[in-house]
Design an enzyme around this catalytic site. Structure first.
Site, PDB file in Angstrom:
ATOM      1  N   CYS A 120       0.816  -1.235   0.000  1.00  0.00           N
ATOM      2  CA  CYS A 120       0.000   0.000   0.000  1.00  0.00           C
ATOM      3  C   CYS A 120       0.840   1.273   0.000  1.00  0.00           C
ATOM      4  O   CYS A 120       0.319   2.357  -0.257  1.00  0.00           O
ATOM      5  CB  CYS A 120      -0.939   0.003   1.194  1.00  0.00           C
ATOM      6  SG  CYS A 120      -1.996  -1.449   1.248  1.00  0.00           S
ATOM      7  N   HIS A 260      -3.565   7.180   2.634  1.00  0.00           N
ATOM      8  CA  HIS A 260      -3.952   5.865   2.114  1.00  0.00           C
ATOM      9  C   HIS A 260      -5.263   5.465   2.788  1.00  0.00           C
ATOM     10  O   HIS A 260      -5.431   5.628   4.001  1.00  0.00           O
ATOM     11  CB  HIS A 260      -2.851   4.853   2.405  1.00  0.00           C
ATOM     12  CG  HIS A 260      -3.277   3.440   2.164  1.00  0.00           C
ATOM     13  ND1 HIS A 260      -3.894   3.059   0.997  1.00  0.00           N
ATOM     14  CD2 HIS A 260      -3.206   2.335   2.952  1.00  0.00           C
ATOM     15  CE1 HIS A 260      -4.177   1.767   1.076  1.00  0.00           C
ATOM     16  NE2 HIS A 260      -3.765   1.314   2.244  1.00  0.00           N
ATOM     17  N   ASN A 290     -10.174  -0.431   0.382  1.00  0.00           N
ATOM     18  CA  ASN A 290      -8.717  -0.292   0.329  1.00  0.00           C
ATOM     19  C   ASN A 290      -8.226  -0.793  -1.035  1.00  0.00           C
ATOM     20  O   ASN A 290      -8.283  -1.992  -1.304  1.00  0.00           O
ATOM     21  CB  ASN A 290      -8.103  -1.110   1.473  1.00  0.00           C
ATOM     22  CG  ASN A 290      -6.587  -1.040   1.499  1.00  0.00           C
ATOM     23  OD1 ASN A 290      -5.949  -0.559   0.568  1.00  0.00           O
ATOM     24  ND2 ASN A 290      -6.007  -1.535   2.585  1.00  0.00           N
TER      25      ASN A 290
HETATM   26  C1  LIG Z   1      -9.521  -5.502  10.230  1.00  0.00           C
HETATM   27  C2  LIG Z   1     -10.182  -4.489  11.144  1.00  0.00           C
HETATM   28  C3  LIG Z   1     -11.236  -3.722  10.395  1.00  0.00           C
HETATM   29  C4  LIG Z   1     -10.849  -5.249  12.306  1.00  0.00           C
HETATM   30  O1  LIG Z   1     -11.408  -4.294  13.177  1.00  0.00           O
HETATM   31  P1  LIG Z   1     -11.210  -4.462  14.756  1.00  0.00           P
HETATM   32  O2  LIG Z   1     -11.977  -3.406  15.404  1.00  0.00           O
HETATM   33  O3  LIG Z   1      -9.734  -4.497  15.013  1.00  0.00           O
HETATM   34  O4  LIG Z   1     -11.894  -5.823  14.995  1.00  0.00           O
HETATM   35  P2  LIG Z   1     -11.304  -7.088  15.756  1.00  0.00           P
HETATM   36  O5  LIG Z   1     -10.185  -7.688  14.969  1.00  0.00           O
HETATM   37  O6  LIG Z   1     -11.038  -6.677  17.160  1.00  0.00           O
HETATM   38  O7  LIG Z   1     -12.548  -8.040  15.698  1.00  0.00           O
HETATM   39  C5  LIG Z   1     -13.645  -7.809  16.517  1.00  0.00           C
HETATM   40  C6  LIG Z   1     -14.624  -8.910  16.274  1.00  0.00           C
HETATM   41  O8  LIG Z   1     -15.234  -8.721  15.002  1.00  0.00           O
HETATM   42  C7  LIG Z   1     -15.146  -9.899  14.246  1.00  0.00           C
HETATM   43  N1  LIG Z   1     -15.066  -9.585  12.833  1.00  0.00           N
HETATM   44  C8  LIG Z   1     -13.984  -9.470  12.052  1.00  0.00           C
HETATM   45  N2  LIG Z   1     -14.356  -9.167  10.793  1.00  0.00           N
HETATM   46  C9  LIG Z   1     -15.686  -9.097  10.798  1.00  0.00           C
HETATM   47  C10 LIG Z   1     -16.649  -8.824   9.806  1.00  0.00           C
HETATM   48  N3  LIG Z   1     -16.301  -8.563   8.532  1.00  0.00           N
HETATM   49  N4  LIG Z   1     -17.939  -8.803  10.159  1.00  0.00           N
HETATM   50  C11 LIG Z   1     -18.325  -9.064  11.416  1.00  0.00           C
HETATM   51  N5  LIG Z   1     -17.471  -9.344  12.401  1.00  0.00           N
HETATM   52  C12 LIG Z   1     -16.158  -9.353  12.103  1.00  0.00           C
HETATM   53  C13 LIG Z   1     -13.922 -10.605  14.757  1.00  0.00           C
HETATM   54  O9  LIG Z   1     -13.964 -11.973  14.480  1.00  0.00           O
HETATM   55  C14 LIG Z   1     -13.988 -10.299  16.244  1.00  0.00           C
HETATM   56  O10 LIG Z   1     -14.872 -11.195  16.832  1.00  0.00           O
HETATM   57  P3  LIG Z   1     -14.526 -11.864  18.245  1.00  0.00           P
HETATM   58  O11 LIG Z   1     -14.406 -10.733  19.212  1.00  0.00           O
HETATM   59  O12 LIG Z   1     -15.684 -12.761  18.477  1.00  0.00           O
HETATM   60  O13 LIG Z   1     -13.227 -12.583  18.047  1.00  0.00           O
HETATM   61  C15 LIG Z   1      -9.136  -3.513  11.709  1.00  0.00           C
HETATM   62  O14 LIG Z   1      -8.328  -4.159  12.676  1.00  0.00           O
HETATM   63  C16 LIG Z   1      -8.268  -2.903  10.659  1.00  0.00           C
HETATM   64  O15 LIG Z   1      -8.711  -2.182   9.814  1.00  0.00           O
HETATM   65  N6  LIG Z   1      -6.932  -3.170  10.706  1.00  0.00           N
HETATM   66  C17 LIG Z   1      -6.022  -2.646   9.733  1.00  0.00           C
HETATM   67  C18 LIG Z   1      -6.198  -3.417   8.470  1.00  0.00           C
HETATM   68  C19 LIG Z   1      -5.486  -2.800   7.322  1.00  0.00           C
HETATM   69  O16 LIG Z   1      -5.370  -1.621   7.260  1.00  0.00           O
HETATM   70  N7  LIG Z   1      -5.041  -3.644   6.393  1.00  0.00           N
HETATM   71  C20 LIG Z   1      -4.429  -3.216   5.196  1.00  0.00           C
HETATM   72  C21 LIG Z   1      -3.126  -2.611   5.424  1.00  0.00           C
HETATM   73  S1  LIG Z   1      -2.687  -1.586   4.079  1.00  0.00           S
END
Ligand SMILES: CC(C)(COP(=O)(O)OP(=O)(O)OC[C@H]1O[C@@H](n2cnc3c(N)ncnc32)[C@H](O)[C@@H]1OP(=O)(O)O)[C@@H](O)C(=O)NCCC(=O)NCCS
Length: 353
Positions: A120, A260, A290
């Protein structure tokens, strides 16, 4: 143009273009594929929909359209390009490079062409590379493209990742300008210790693809989202501050920040750390998700064509991505409104339309 090898020129962006595929994949569509909800995706990421390439579209097909629009807005043709740099994690093939396929499709007979793999952050890395080439006179005109068909390496059975990614392409043209104008600074960094937070585990020289690995979706993106989130906020904050310092500017001197687009909450956290008002921050993640290396050039083109970036504005770019990599850049915008072709075949300034 003949330039002494030891001389340094200013470098600026003289044209922009973007393209996203027609097919829209909404959160509601995803509700039918994995255990997720529109509400969860909006709240946790800010994304409402993303674009998905048609089966016959590869990265080079998206890139060529964005590139032609960028060349047109700069008033150039493909023959004017000296170098094509393509930031991508999803080239059409491993060999030849995506850039060479684009060179062939554009008919850019005079251009060298190669890919940059920085996930990215690829657009920022390409900007750093292109700036060096133009500043030293190695090239007069560089076409820099960020393009991804992330849908091809996304596992649509994994709700942790499949809600995040989309396809698209953005392109810019880099050319010389008077020193002190255009690109004012670039900051780039990496930390391979953190490589496993975002990876495509199989298909490279370490782990060759096998039928078992393919069945286990080893060719798709695997991500530790929570860890990445924290790293991203810290890295983007650090990089933007470094780039501002190099340019001898403060955050409040920015007219627009183009971050980004990975997660709305990441953008918000960075914006708050730098005390930047919302109206000075470009956000389009709700429409595209993204798009990795394409997200900044897509956003820039939209900002330029809608009049949100004007001559003299100070614009910041900041990104982070797999590797991990991160970087930022500041530009003082030098271009007039983009040139567009009218129905009569003549060119006019888009702002006068
Ligand atoms: C991926 C992301 C959106 C997850 O959000 P979060 O607030 O951290 O969520 P968590 O990982 O704590 O997950 C919380 C819960 O939601 C659930 N969950 C994950 N994806 C889900 C979805 N699409 N729909 C519903 N629930 C979801 C998880 O399983 C977790 O459940 P649990 O508590 O029972 O285990 C976030 O961490 C993020 O954006 N990270 C950066 C990713 C990124 O930028 N990637 C590209 C880099 S360039």
């Amino acid at each position: 143009m003949t330039v002494r090898p030891d001389s340094i020129r200013g470098v600026t962006i003289t044209g922009t273009g973007m393209y996203v595929p027609e097919r829209v994949l909404t959160n509601r569509d995803l509700e039918r594929i994995v255990d997720t909800s529109d509400e969860w995706i909006r709240e946790r990421t800010g994304i409402e929909e993303r674009r998905i390439a048609a089966p016959e579209q590869a990265s080079s097909d998206l890139a060529v359209i964005a590139a032609e629009r960028a060349l047109e807005s700069a008033g150039l043709t493909a023959a004017d390009i000296d170098q094509i740099i393509v930031a991508t994690t999803t080239p059409d093939r491993i060999l030849p490079s995506c850039a060479c396929t684009i060179q062939q499709k554009l008919g850019a007979k005079n251009a060298a062409a190669y890919d940059v793999f920085a996930a990215c952050t690829g657009f920022i890395y390409g900007l750093g590379l292109g700036r060096g080439l133009v500043a030293t006179g190695t090239a007069d005109t560089v076409l820099l493209i960020g393009v991804e068909t992330l849908s091809r390496i996304t596992n649509y059975k994994d709700r942790n990742t499949c809600v995040l990614f989309g396809d698209g392409a953005g392109a810019v043209v880099l050319q010389p300008c008077p020193p002190g104008e255009g690109l004012l600074s670039i900051h780039m960094k990496s930390d391979g210790d953190l490589g496993e937070v975002l990876e495509v585990p199989a298909g490279g020289s370490r782990t060759a693809m096998t039928p078992d690995l393919l069945a286990a979706a080893g060719h798709t993106i695997h991500m530790k989202g929570k860890e990445l989130f924290k790293i991203a906020v810290r890295a983007m904050d650090e990089s933007l501050r470094q780039a501002l310092e190099q340019a001898e500017l403060r955050p409040e001197d920015l007219d627009l920040l183009i971050p980004h687009q990975a997660n709305l909450r990441i953008i918000e956290a960075v914006r708050e750390r730098l005390a930047l008002p919302l109206e000075k921050t470009l956000i389009n993640i709700q429409r595209y998700g993204n798009t990795s290396s394409a997200s900044i050039p897509i956003s820039l083109d939209e900002a330029v064509r809608s009049g949100r970036v004007k001559k003299g504005d100070r614009v910041g770019f900041v990104a982070f991505g797999g590797g991990v990599t991160w970087g930022a850049s500041i530009i003082r915008w030098t271009a007039e409104a983009p040139l567009v072709a009218t129905a009569a075949g003549t060119a006019r300034r888009e702002a006068e339309a």
